[in-house]
Scaffold this motif. Structure first.
Motif, PDB file in Angstrom:
ATOM      1  N   ALA A 101       0.911  -1.062   0.003  1.00  0.00           N
ATOM      2  CA  ALA A 101      -0.157   0.496   0.011  1.00  0.00           C
ATOM      3  C   ALA A 101       0.352   1.310  -0.592  1.00  0.00           C
ATOM      4  N   ALA A 102       1.717   1.171   0.810  1.00  0.00           N
ATOM      5  CA  ALA A 102       2.703   1.957   0.503  1.00  0.00           C
ATOM      6  C   ALA A 102       3.265   2.610  -0.722  1.00  0.00           C
ATOM      7  N   LEU A 103       4.402   1.674  -1.301  1.00  0.00           N
ATOM      8  CA  LEU A 103       4.493   1.329  -2.571  1.00  0.00           C
ATOM      9  C   LEU A 103       3.698   1.917  -3.447  1.00  0.00           C
ATOM     10  N   ARG A 104       2.474   1.302  -3.223  1.00  0.00           N
ATOM     11  CA  ARG A 104       1.422   1.934  -3.806  1.00  0.00           C
ATOM     12  C   ARG A 104       0.973   3.019  -4.574  1.00  0.00           C
ATOM     13  N   GLU A 105       0.836   3.962  -2.830  1.00  0.00           N
ATOM     14  CA  GLU A 105       0.813   5.181  -2.973  1.00  0.00           C
ATOM     15  C   GLU A 105       1.778   6.119  -3.184  1.00  0.00           C
ATOM     16  N   ARG A 106       2.990   5.283  -3.438  1.00  0.00           N
ATOM     17  CA  ARG A 106       4.456   6.100  -3.750  1.00  0.00           C
ATOM     18  C   ARG A 106       4.373   6.028  -5.068  1.00  0.00           C
ATOM     19  N   HIS A 107       3.831   5.248  -5.766  1.00  0.00           N
ATOM     20  CA  HIS A 107       3.971   5.503  -7.283  1.00  0.00           C
ATOM     21  C   HIS A 107       2.404   5.133  -7.566  1.00  0.00           C
ATOM     22  N   ALA A 108       1.764   6.499  -7.833  1.00  0.00           N
ATOM     23  CA  ALA A 108      -0.043   6.568  -7.868  1.00  0.00           C
ATOM     24  C   ALA A 108       0.247   6.302  -9.157  1.00  0.00           C
ATOM     25  N   GLY A 109       0.577   6.367 -10.407  1.00  0.00           N
ATOM     26  CA  GLY A 109       0.499   6.005 -11.838  1.00  0.00           C
ATOM     27  C   GLY A 109       0.972   4.804 -12.065  1.00  0.00           C
ATOM     28  N   ALA A 110       1.729   4.561 -11.497  1.00  0.00           N
ATOM     29  CA  ALA A 110       2.198   3.311 -11.641  1.00  0.00           C
ATOM     30  C   ALA A 110       1.539   1.762 -12.505  1.00  0.00           C
ATOM     31  N   THR A 111       1.931   0.857 -12.665  1.00  0.00           N
ATOM     32  CA  THR A 111       1.025  -1.081 -12.418  1.00  0.00           C
ATOM     33  C   THR A 111       1.602  -1.951 -12.057  1.00  0.00           C
ATOM     34  N   VAL A 112       1.202  -1.551 -10.612  1.00  0.00           N
ATOM     35  CA  VAL A 112       2.024  -2.867  -9.607  1.00  0.00           C
ATOM     36  C   VAL A 112       1.301  -3.925  -9.454  1.00  0.00           C
ATOM     37  N   ARG A 113       2.584  -5.027  -9.503  1.00  0.00           N
ATOM     38  CA  ARG A 113       2.107  -6.499  -9.633  1.00  0.00           C
ATOM     39  C   ARG A 113       3.202  -6.958  -8.317  1.00  0.00           C
ATOM     40  N   TYR A 114       2.450  -7.380  -8.322  1.00  0.00           N
ATOM     41  CA  TYR A 114       2.916  -9.006  -6.805  1.00  0.00           C
ATOM     42  C   TYR A 114       3.372  -9.902  -6.999  1.00  0.00           C
ATOM     43  N   VAL A 115       3.903 -10.652  -7.361  1.00  0.00           N
ATOM     44  CA  VAL A 115       4.122 -11.836  -7.116  1.00  0.00           C
ATOM     45  C   VAL A 115       4.769 -12.685  -5.804  1.00  0.00           C
ATOM     46  N   ASP A 116       3.824 -14.016  -5.310  1.00  0.00           N
ATOM     47  CA  ASP A 116       3.977 -14.222  -3.865  1.00  0.00           C
ATOM     48  C   ASP A 116       4.213 -15.940  -4.314  1.00  0.00           C
ATOM     49  N   ASP A 117       4.762 -16.902  -3.696  1.00  0.00           N
ATOM     50  CA  ASP A 117       4.340 -18.678  -3.363  1.00  0.00           C
ATOM     51  C   ASP A 117       3.560 -18.494  -2.285  1.00  0.00           C
ATOM     52  N   SER A 118       3.495 -17.583  -1.275  1.00  0.00           N
ATOM     53  CA  SER A 118       2.379 -17.852  -0.232  1.00  0.00           C
ATOM     54  C   SER A 118       1.601 -17.681  -0.459  1.00  0.00           C
ATOM     55  N   VAL A 119       0.304 -18.767  -0.668  1.00  0.00           N
ATOM     56  CA  VAL A 119      -1.417 -18.293  -0.451  1.00  0.00           C
ATOM     57  C   VAL A 119      -1.907 -17.179   0.601  1.00  0.00           C
ATOM     58  N   ASP A 120      -0.994 -17.156   1.985  1.00  0.00           N
ATOM     59  CA  ASP A 120      -1.917 -16.783   2.705  1.00  0.00           C
ATOM     60  C   ASP A 120      -0.662 -14.955   2.580  1.00  0.00           C
ATOM     61  N   ASP A 121      -0.107 -14.739   1.923  1.00  0.00           N
ATOM     62  CA  ASP A 121      -0.154 -13.337   1.618  1.00  0.00           C
ATOM     63  C   ASP A 121      -0.880 -13.368   0.320  1.00  0.00           C
ATOM     64  N   LEU A 122      -0.947 -14.166  -0.379  1.00  0.00           N
ATOM     65  CA  LEU A 122      -1.646 -13.148  -1.116  1.00  0.00           C
ATOM     66  C   LEU A 122      -3.071 -13.385  -1.333  1.00  0.00           C
TER      67      LEU A 122
END
Length: 181
Positions: A101-122
């Motif tokens: 959320a902090a990165l999303r706010e910092r880079h407001a106009g960017a396309t944010v992609r998040y990759v993880d192998d943790s089901v709980d985190d996703l």
């Protein structure tokens, strides 16, 4: 069988594994890092994503539970140079969501992609209203189980990456004319 043999609960076995892993990382970081070369396609895609270029490149951040020095050791062992400020330490799924959320706010106009192998985190990221614009991906090619893959399959916002080769398309940046490079 081993749990019965050593009279351990599931929780005790998990803690013992985590303690052994932490000791290995602390005592032999280079050895630990060299043991993590099972997905060369991931490392080549990440190296390409962080390589300086006159063309548009993604700004790669790593949200990691191990300490920054451990993450840097793993990255360096695989030829990836990431600035220290791009490694964000997190403790759990909630702190990953907060960091995103902090990165999303910092880079407001960017396309944010998040990759993880943790089901709980996703699950935490996909359920967080602050992160509805974040594109989420499950790296199933790691250590996932069929049960975990089924859980992710029930999350409409999460796309599964079936192979480490799929990461290339996630890291690809569109050119100004809309083409994917």
């Amino acid at each position: 069988m081993l749990l019965r043999r050593f009279k351990m609960s599931d929780c005790e076995a998990k803690n013992a594994c985590e303690e052994t892993r932490a000791a290995w990382i602390d005592e032999e970081p280079a050895d630990w890092a060299s043991a993590h070369r099972q997905y060369p396609a991931v490392w080549s895609d990440v190296r390409e994503a962080v390589r300086p270029s006159v063309m548009s490149k993604p700004q790669l951040y790593i949200l990691a539970r191990p300490s920054k020095p451990r993450v840097q050791a793993l990255l360096q062992a695989n030829g990836v140079n990431v600035d220290d400020e791009r490694i964000v330490p997190v403790d759990d799924a909630a702190s990953k969501a907060d960091a995103l959320a902090a990165l999303r706010e910092r880079h407001a106009g960017a396309t944010v992609r998040y990759v993880d192998d943790s089901v709980d985190d996703l699950r935490a990221v996909a359920a967080d209203a602050r992160l509805l614009s974040v594109r989420t991906f499950f790296a199933s090619y790691g250590y996932s189980t069929p049960a975990q893959e089924a859980l992710v399959g029930a999350m409409p916002r999460v796309r599964t990456l079936a192979s480490s080769r799929d990461l290339e398309s996630v890291l690809a940046m569109p050119r100004k004319d809309g083409m994917i490079m």
